[in-house]
Design a protein around this motif. Structure first.
Motif, PDB file in Angstrom:
ATOM      1  N   LEU A  98       0.842  -1.193   0.000  1.00 27.91           N
ATOM      2  CA  LEU A  98       0.000   0.000   0.000  1.00 27.91           C
ATOM      3  C   LEU A  98       0.878   1.244   0.000  1.00 27.91           C
ATOM      4  O   LEU A  98       1.585   1.520   0.975  1.00 27.91           O
ATOM      5  CB  LEU A  98      -0.919   0.007   1.226  1.00 27.91           C
ATOM      6  CG  LEU A  98      -1.810   1.245   1.408  1.00 27.91           C
ATOM      7  CD1 LEU A  98      -2.700   1.461   0.179  1.00 27.91           C
ATOM      8  CD2 LEU A  98      -2.661   1.103   2.665  1.00 27.91           C
ATOM      9  N   ALA A  99       0.868   1.974  -1.113  1.00 31.84           N
ATOM     10  CA  ALA A  99       1.565   3.262  -1.214  1.00 31.84           C
ATOM     11  C   ALA A  99       0.587   4.353  -0.799  1.00 31.84           C
ATOM     12  O   ALA A  99      -0.472   4.513  -1.418  1.00 31.84           O
ATOM     13  CB  ALA A  99       2.061   3.494  -2.638  1.00 31.84           C
ATOM     14  N   VAL A 100       0.917   5.081   0.246  1.00 31.15           N
ATOM     15  CA  VAL A 100       0.011   6.081   0.829  1.00 31.15           C
ATOM     16  C   VAL A 100       0.234   7.444   0.183  1.00 31.15           C
ATOM     17  O   VAL A 100       1.380   7.889   0.025  1.00 31.15           O
ATOM     18  CB  VAL A 100       0.232   6.181   2.351  1.00 31.15           C
ATOM     19  CG1 VAL A 100      -0.743   7.176   2.963  1.00 31.15           C
ATOM     20  CG2 VAL A 100       0.095   4.817   3.011  1.00 31.15           C
ATOM     21  N   ASP A 101      -0.863   8.112  -0.168  1.00 25.47           N
ATOM     22  CA  ASP A 101      -0.805   9.460  -0.728  1.00 25.47           C
ATOM     23  C   ASP A 101      -1.024  10.468   0.404  1.00 25.47           C
ATOM     24  O   ASP A 101      -2.138  10.890   0.676  1.00 25.47           O
ATOM     25  CB  ASP A 101      -1.876   9.619  -1.811  1.00 25.47           C
ATOM     26  CG  ASP A 101      -1.850  10.995  -2.470  1.00 25.47           C
ATOM     27  OD1 ASP A 101      -0.937  11.785  -2.167  1.00 25.47           O
ATOM     28  OD2 ASP A 101      -2.744  11.279  -3.281  1.00 25.47           O
ATOM     29  N   SER A 102       0.054  10.868   1.056  1.00 29.46           N
ATOM     30  CA  SER A 102      -0.072  11.738   2.219  1.00 29.46           C
ATOM     31  C   SER A 102      -0.369  13.187   1.855  1.00 29.46           C
ATOM     32  O   SER A 102      -0.996  13.909   2.636  1.00 29.46           O
ATOM     33  CB  SER A 102       1.211  11.682   3.063  1.00 29.46           C
ATOM     34  OG  SER A 102       1.340  10.429   3.693  1.00 29.46           O
ATOM     35  N   LEU A 103       0.077  13.644   0.698  1.00 25.97           N
ATOM     36  CA  LEU A 103      -0.151  15.033   0.303  1.00 25.97           C
ATOM     37  C   LEU A 103      -1.532  15.213  -0.331  1.00 25.97           C
ATOM     38  O   LEU A 103      -2.291  16.098   0.046  1.00 25.97           O
ATOM     39  CB  LEU A 103       0.936  15.504  -0.656  1.00 25.97           C
ATOM     40  CG  LEU A 103       2.373  15.493  -0.112  1.00 25.97           C
ATOM     41  CD1 LEU A 103       3.320  16.143  -1.115  1.00 25.97           C
ATOM     42  CD2 LEU A 103       2.459  16.198   1.237  1.00 25.97           C
ATOM     43  N   GLY A 104      -1.866  14.380  -1.304  1.00 25.78           N
ATOM     44  CA  GLY A 104      -3.160  14.491  -1.969  1.00 25.78           C
ATOM     45  C   GLY A 104      -4.322  14.309  -1.015  1.00 25.78           C
ATOM     46  O   GLY A 104      -5.377  14.926  -1.164  1.00 25.78           O
ATOM     47  N   SER A 118       6.822  14.923   7.791  1.00 28.69           N
ATOM     48  CA  SER A 118       7.203  13.561   8.165  1.00 28.69           C
ATOM     49  C   SER A 118       6.353  13.013   9.291  1.00 28.69           C
ATOM     50  O   SER A 118       6.024  11.819   9.317  1.00 28.69           O
ATOM     51  CB  SER A 118       8.690  13.512   8.548  1.00 28.69           C
ATOM     52  OG  SER A 118       9.494  13.761   7.425  1.00 28.69           O
ATOM     53  N   LEU A 119       5.983  13.871  10.259  1.00 28.41           N
ATOM     54  CA  LEU A 119       5.150  13.385  11.355  1.00 28.41           C
ATOM     55  C   LEU A 119       3.758  13.021  10.859  1.00 28.41           C
ATOM     56  O   LEU A 119       3.179  12.016  11.289  1.00 28.41           O
ATOM     57  CB  LEU A 119       5.069  14.434  12.468  1.00 28.41           C
ATOM     58  CG  LEU A 119       6.240  14.446  13.445  1.00 28.41           C
ATOM     59  CD1 LEU A 119       6.095  15.599  14.437  1.00 28.41           C
ATOM     60  CD2 LEU A 119       6.350  13.115  14.189  1.00 28.41           C
ATOM     61  N   ASP A 120       3.209  13.834   9.936  1.00 26.21           N
ATOM     62  CA  ASP A 120       1.926  13.472   9.328  1.00 26.21           C
ATOM     63  C   ASP A 120       2.028  12.096   8.691  1.00 26.21           C
ATOM     64  O   ASP A 120       1.141  11.248   8.853  1.00 26.21           O
ATOM     65  CB  ASP A 120       1.529  14.492   8.257  1.00 26.21           C
ATOM     66  CG  ASP A 120       1.039  15.806   8.833  1.00 26.21           C
ATOM     67  OD1 ASP A 120       0.661  15.827  10.017  1.00 26.21           O
ATOM     68  OD2 ASP A 120       1.044  16.807   8.098  1.00 26.21           O
ATOM     69  N   GLN A 121       3.104  11.886   7.944  1.00 26.33           N
ATOM     70  CA  GLN A 121       3.283  10.594   7.268  1.00 26.33           C
ATOM     71  C   GLN A 121       3.432   9.450   8.261  1.00 26.33           C
ATOM     72  O   GLN A 121       2.974   8.339   8.013  1.00 26.33           O
ATOM     73  CB  GLN A 121       4.505  10.641   6.358  1.00 26.33           C
ATOM     74  CG  GLN A 121       4.247  11.234   4.994  1.00 26.33           C
ATOM     75  CD  GLN A 121       5.369  10.918   4.041  1.00 26.33           C
ATOM     76  OE1 GLN A 121       6.528  11.258   4.297  1.00 26.33           O
ATOM     77  NE2 GLN A 121       5.067  10.269   2.946  1.00 26.33           N
TER      78      GLN A 121
END
Length: 238
Positions: A98-104, A118-121
């Protein structure tokens, strides 16, 4: 839905590199966040070893579910066809990926995380871990996390005990390549491998050596492999 335009653009970006094989690629998914902060839902690209492009490429020792799994965290440039390629390749090795789209997931106006997310991720990684753990074709006891650049930094935060203690689920192992090694007094909850380039002036190797040197010995092992040349061109922050 606020993120619908982003999902559409993401679909185009992921499908385009595969050309005629686009119909055989992975799946775009939406899953709940586990952090108290927004957004309520996160986006990602899911590859399975028994389906899609990963299944076509696959030659792996895991013939049947439940499969081990990997969470992939992108660099500060955001998710891209490169992220999907990583997911499909790891999927072909026998892992649900699973590749997570943290920005979108945080709105189409956020195009770069280089200012520091980085903490959000790291929190996103646990949302992905929880989501994967609920899937009947995933072995919840064998989920790893891997990240590059900003995502690599997030990996280090995710498996450090300070953040990991907030969750019941645990990653089995972690790999961070060319991260910013800013975790002080690292106390890892999973065996962690750091890959870094000696000549890389974007994410220098020396802080990683120092982090490993001063990591707590009562935590899981953390090791660093330093390559004599940068892993990526020095001009790229991703």
């Amino acid at each position: 839905m606020r993120n619908a335009p982003r999902i559409f653009l993401l679909a185009i970006g992921l499908a385009a590199p595969f050309g005629a094989a686009a119909g055989h690629a992975g799946t775009l998914v939406e899953f709940p966040n586990v952090s108290e902060q927004a957004p309520a839902k996160l986006l990602g690209y899911l590859a399975r070893p028994d389906a899609g492009l990963s299944g076509m490429l696959g030659n792996h020792p895991n013939p049947a579910a439940p499969y081990p799994a990997v969470v992939v965290l992108h660099g500060c440039g955001g998710i891209s066809s490169h992220s999907a390629g990583i997911a499909d390749r790891i999927g072909s090795w026998g892992y649900v990926t699973l590749a997570v789209d943290s920005l979108g997931s945080r709105g189409s106006g956020i195009t770069s995380g280089c200012s520091g997310r980085s903490l959000d991720q790291a929190f996103d990684a646990y949302a992905a871990l929880h989501y994967l753990s609920q899937l009947d074709f995933v072995d919840a006891a064998r989920v790893a996390v891997i990240g590059q650049s900003m995502g690599g930094s997030a990996v280090l935060y995710a498996v450090d005990r300070e953040l990991a203690a907030q969750y019941n689920e645990r990653f089995r192992t972690a790999i961070a390549y060319y991260p910013n090694c800013g975790v002080t007094g690292a106390w890892m909850t999973a065996p962690t491998l750091v890959l870094i380039g000696e000549a890389d002036d974007w994410t220098p190797a020396e802080p990683c050596r120092e982090m490993v040197k001063h990591a707590r010995t009562d935590g899981a092992a953390i090791t660093v492999t330093v390559y004599p040349e940068p892993i990526m061109p020095l001009t790229s922050p991703n």
